[in-house]
Every structure is written in structure tokens, then in C-alpha cells.
Design a protein around this motif. Structure first.
Motif, PDB file in Angstrom:
ATOM      1  N   PRO A   7       0.838  -1.205   0.000  1.00 34.94           N
ATOM      2  CA  PRO A   7       0.000   0.000   0.000  1.00 34.94           C
ATOM      3  C   PRO A   7       0.870   1.252   0.000  1.00 34.94           C
ATOM      4  CG  PRO A   7      -0.715  -1.549   1.674  1.00 34.94           C
ATOM      5  CD  PRO A   7       0.589  -2.062   1.138  1.00 34.94           C
ATOM      6  N   ILE A   8       0.404   2.287  -0.654  1.00 33.87           N
ATOM      7  CA  ILE A   8       1.158   3.528  -0.750  1.00 33.87           C
ATOM      8  C   ILE A   8       0.382   4.635  -0.044  1.00 33.87           C
ATOM      9  CG2 ILE A   8       2.164   5.207  -2.330  1.00 33.87           C
ATOM     10  CD1 ILE A   8       2.240   2.917  -4.384  1.00 33.87           C
ATOM     11  N   SER A   9       0.877   5.050   1.108  1.00 33.69           N
ATOM     12  CA  SER A   9       0.194   6.118   1.829  1.00 33.69           C
ATOM     13  C   SER A   9       0.576   7.463   1.234  1.00 33.69           C
ATOM     14  CB  SER A   9       0.531   6.070   3.316  1.00 33.69           C
ATOM     15  OG  SER A   9       1.898   6.334   3.528  1.00 33.69           O
ATOM     16  N   ARG A  10      -0.363   8.387   1.307  1.00 39.82           N
ATOM     17  CA  ARG A  10      -0.198   9.756   0.826  1.00 39.82           C
ATOM     18  C   ARG A  10       0.098   9.850  -0.677  1.00 39.82           C
ATOM     19  NH1 ARG A  10      -0.557  11.978   5.748  1.00 39.82           N
ATOM     20  NH2 ARG A  10       0.717  11.241   7.423  1.00 39.82           N
ATOM     21  N   ALA A  11      -0.455   8.937  -1.439  1.00 36.74           N
ATOM     22  CA  ALA A  11      -0.367   9.022  -2.901  1.00 36.74           C
ATOM     23  C   ALA A  11      -1.542   9.854  -3.407  1.00 36.74           C
ATOM     24  CB  ALA A  11      -0.412   7.627  -3.519  1.00 36.74           C
ATOM     25  N   ILE A  12      -1.335  10.569  -4.481  1.00 39.12           N
ATOM     26  CA  ILE A  12      -2.409  11.358  -5.090  1.00 39.12           C
ATOM     27  C   ILE A  12      -3.057  10.510  -6.177  1.00 39.12           C
ATOM     28  CG2 ILE A  12      -2.963  13.428  -6.416  1.00 39.12           C
ATOM     29  CD1 ILE A  12      -0.433  14.682  -5.118  1.00 39.12           C
ATOM     30  N   VAL A  13      -4.352  10.286  -6.038  1.00 35.60           N
ATOM     31  CA  VAL A  13      -5.115   9.503  -7.005  1.00 35.60           C
ATOM     32  C   VAL A  13      -6.046  10.465  -7.742  1.00 35.60           C
ATOM     33  CG1 VAL A  13      -6.754   7.613  -7.329  1.00 35.60           C
ATOM     34  CG2 VAL A  13      -5.027   7.472  -5.519  1.00 35.60           C
ATOM     35  N   ARG A  14      -5.884  10.540  -9.039  1.00 40.06           N
ATOM     36  CA  ARG A  14      -6.743  11.407  -9.849  1.00 40.06           C
ATOM     37  C   ARG A  14      -7.648  10.524 -10.695  1.00 40.06           C
ATOM     38  NH1 ARG A  14      -1.664  14.342 -10.268  1.00 40.06           N
ATOM     39  NH2 ARG A  14      -1.873  16.256  -9.038  1.00 40.06           N
ATOM     40  N   ILE A  15      -8.940  10.836 -10.661  1.00 38.02           N
ATOM     41  CA  ILE A  15      -9.936  10.097 -11.434  1.00 38.02           C
ATOM     42  C   ILE A  15     -10.353  10.987 -12.598  1.00 38.02           C
ATOM     43  CG2 ILE A  15     -12.189   8.971 -11.397  1.00 38.02           C
ATOM     44  CD1 ILE A  15     -11.808   8.752  -8.303  1.00 38.02           C
ATOM     45  N   PHE A  16     -10.282  10.420 -13.794  1.00 39.88           N
ATOM     46  CA  PHE A  16     -10.656  11.150 -15.000  1.00 39.88           C
ATOM     47  C   PHE A  16     -11.882  10.532 -15.633  1.00 39.88           C
ATOM     48  CE2 PHE A  16      -6.210  11.962 -14.368  1.00 39.88           C
ATOM     49  CZ  PHE A  16      -6.053  13.284 -14.731  1.00 39.88           C
ATOM     50  N   SER A  17     -12.732  11.382 -16.197  1.00 34.08           N
ATOM     51  CA  SER A  17     -13.908  10.942 -16.943  1.00 34.08           C
ATOM     52  C   SER A  17     -13.920  11.710 -18.260  1.00 34.08           C
ATOM     53  CB  SER A  17     -15.186  11.226 -16.153  1.00 34.08           C
ATOM     54  OG  SER A  17     -16.317  10.873 -16.916  1.00 34.08           O
TER      55      SER A  17
ATOM     56  N   GLY B 174     -11.612  12.138 -20.307  1.00 30.29           N
ATOM     57  CA  GLY B 174     -10.396  12.907 -20.465  1.00 30.29           C
ATOM     58  C   GLY B 174     -10.273  14.128 -19.577  1.00 30.29           C
ATOM     59  N   LYS B 175     -11.283  14.389 -18.750  1.00 29.65           N
ATOM     60  CA  LYS B 175     -11.251  15.550 -17.863  1.00 29.65           C
ATOM     61  C   LYS B 175     -11.156  15.097 -16.411  1.00 29.65           C
ATOM     62  CE  LYS B 175     -13.854  18.541 -20.926  1.00 29.65           C
ATOM     63  NZ  LYS B 175     -14.999  19.422 -21.081  1.00 29.65           N
ATOM     64  N   LEU B 176     -10.423  15.886 -15.618  1.00 25.74           N
ATOM     65  CA  LEU B 176     -10.289  15.561 -14.201  1.00 25.74           C
ATOM     66  C   LEU B 176     -11.654  15.586 -13.533  1.00 25.74           C
ATOM     67  CD1 LEU B 176      -8.410  14.961 -11.816  1.00 25.74           C
ATOM     68  CD2 LEU B 176      -8.240  17.434 -11.469  1.00 25.74           C
ATOM     69  N   PHE B 177     -11.995  14.482 -12.883  1.00 24.89           N
ATOM     70  CA  PHE B 177     -13.291  14.335 -12.229  1.00 24.89           C
ATOM     71  C   PHE B 177     -13.164  14.502 -10.717  1.00 24.89           C
ATOM     72  CE2 PHE B 177     -16.399  11.480 -10.195  1.00 24.89           C
ATOM     73  CZ  PHE B 177     -17.574  12.044 -10.662  1.00 24.89           C
ATOM     74  N   GLN B 178     -12.105  13.900 -10.144  1.00 24.30           N
ATOM     75  CA  GLN B 178     -11.939  13.934  -8.691  1.00 24.30           C
ATOM     76  C   GLN B 178     -10.486  13.654  -8.340  1.00 24.30           C
ATOM     77  OE1 GLN B 178     -14.356  11.025  -6.676  1.00 24.30           O
ATOM     78  NE2 GLN B 178     -14.206  12.060  -4.722  1.00 24.30           N
ATOM     79  N   THR B 179     -10.015  14.257  -7.238  1.00 24.44           N
ATOM     80  CA  THR B 179      -8.678  13.996  -6.715  1.00 24.44           C
ATOM     81  C   THR B 179      -8.808  13.546  -5.271  1.00 24.44           C
ATOM     82  OG1 THR B 179      -7.707  15.682  -8.145  1.00 24.44           O
ATOM     83  CG2 THR B 179      -6.408  14.988  -6.252  1.00 24.44           C
ATOM     84  N   ILE B 180      -8.113  12.465  -4.929  1.00 21.22           N
ATOM     85  CA  ILE B 180      -8.160  11.900  -3.588  1.00 21.22           C
ATOM     86  C   ILE B 180      -6.724  11.612  -3.158  1.00 21.22           C
ATOM     87  CG2 ILE B 180      -9.086  10.046  -2.137  1.00 21.22           C
ATOM     88  CD1 ILE B 180     -11.048   9.421  -4.414  1.00 21.22           C
ATOM     89  N   VAL B 181      -6.420  11.783  -1.882  1.00 23.44           N
ATOM     90  CA  VAL B 181      -5.117  11.409  -1.338  1.00 23.44           C
ATOM     91  C   VAL B 181      -5.308  10.183  -0.461  1.00 23.44           C
ATOM     92  CG1 VAL B 181      -3.164  12.148   0.072  1.00 23.44           C
ATOM     93  CG2 VAL B 181      -4.323  13.794  -1.420  1.00 23.44           C
ATOM     94  N   THR B 182      -4.478   9.164  -0.683  1.00 19.93           N
ATOM     95  CA  THR B 182      -4.608   7.950   0.121  1.00 19.93           C
ATOM     96  C   THR B 182      -4.219   8.237   1.561  1.00 19.93           C
ATOM     97  OG1 THR B 182      -2.356   7.186  -0.340  1.00 19.93           O
ATOM     98  CG2 THR B 182      -4.084   6.444  -1.841  1.00 19.93           C
ATOM     99  N   GLY B 183      -4.815   7.495   2.472  1.00 23.23           N
ATOM    100  CA  GLY B 183      -4.496   7.619   3.894  1.00 23.23           C
ATOM    101  C   GLY B 183      -3.307   6.761   4.259  1.00 23.23           C
ATOM    102  N   GLN B 184      -3.100   6.556   5.541  1.00 22.96           N
ATOM    103  CA  GLN B 184      -1.977   5.758   6.036  1.00 22.96           C
ATOM    104  C   GLN B 184      -2.006   4.331   5.507  1.00 22.96           C
ATOM    105  OE1 GLN B 184       0.641   6.695   7.586  1.00 22.96           O
ATOM    106  NE2 GLN B 184       0.080   8.756   8.197  1.00 22.96           N
ATOM    107  N   THR B 185      -3.210   3.809   5.262  1.00 18.51           N
ATOM    108  CA  THR B 185      -3.335   2.426   4.782  1.00 18.51           C
ATOM    109  C   THR B 185      -3.169   2.312   3.274  1.00 18.51           C
ATOM    110  OG1 THR B 185      -5.724   2.648   4.542  1.00 18.51           O
ATOM    111  CG2 THR B 185      -4.910   1.827   6.661  1.00 18.51           C
ATOM    112  N   GLY B 186      -3.072   3.446   2.570  1.00 18.49           N
ATOM    113  CA  GLY B 186      -2.929   3.416   1.120  1.00 18.49           C
ATOM    114  C   GLY B 186      -4.226   3.143   0.391  1.00 18.49           C
TER     115      GLY B 186
END
Length: 76
Positions: A3-13, A15-27
Motif C-alpha cells: 500500500p502507498i500512503s499519501r499518494a495522489i489519485v486522480r480520477i478522470f472521466s 479525459g477531464k479531471l473528475f476527482q482527486t483523492i489522497v490515500t491515507g496511512q493504509t494506502g
């Protein structure tokens, strides 16, 4: 495959950015997506996405490994 904690996950729909989430301590991240087509991008200083190894859709205990392709939500 850790698991990768504090990774930036970007969701695209579409071709456009839909949502950005940062993983927690558990990844782990959690979100709800409406029906549609999406793809993800993951950014972390110590991580390359999508992984170059292995170059298959499964690896021992892991199946359906996500490699950056579009995926479809059909039910919400």
C-alpha cells in the motif's frame, strides 16, 4: 505491491479531471462513481504508475491488475 500512503489519485472521466483523492496511512481510497467510463492516475515520489513490471493483467495472487486503461461503471 505494498500500500502507498499519501499518494495522489486522480480520477478522470472523458479525459477531464473528475476527482482527486489522497490515500491515507493504509494506502486505501474510497469513492462513489456514477455510471460511466473512467481512468485513474496515481502519483507518489517513490512510485511509478502504471508499473512496468509485470506486463500482464495478473501476477500470482493479484488478478485484474489496473494499468491505467479506461474502466466502466455500469451500476451505481
Amino acid at each position: 505491491k505494498e500500500p502507498i500512503s499519501r499518494a495522489i489519485v486522480r480520477i478522470f472521466s472523458k479525459g477531464k479531471l473528475f476527482q482527486t483523492i489522497v490515500t491515507g496511512q493504509t494506502g486505501i481510497v474510497s469513492t462513489r462513481l456514477e455510471k460511466g467510463d473512467y481512468n485513474l492516475n496515481v502519483v507518489h515520489p517513490n512510485y511509478i504508475f502504471p508499473s512496468k513490471i509485470p506486463n500482464t493483467s495478473s501476477d500470482s495472487q493479484y488478478r485484474n491488475m489496473y494499468r491505467g486503461e479506461v474502466f466502466r461503471i455500469v451500476k451505481t
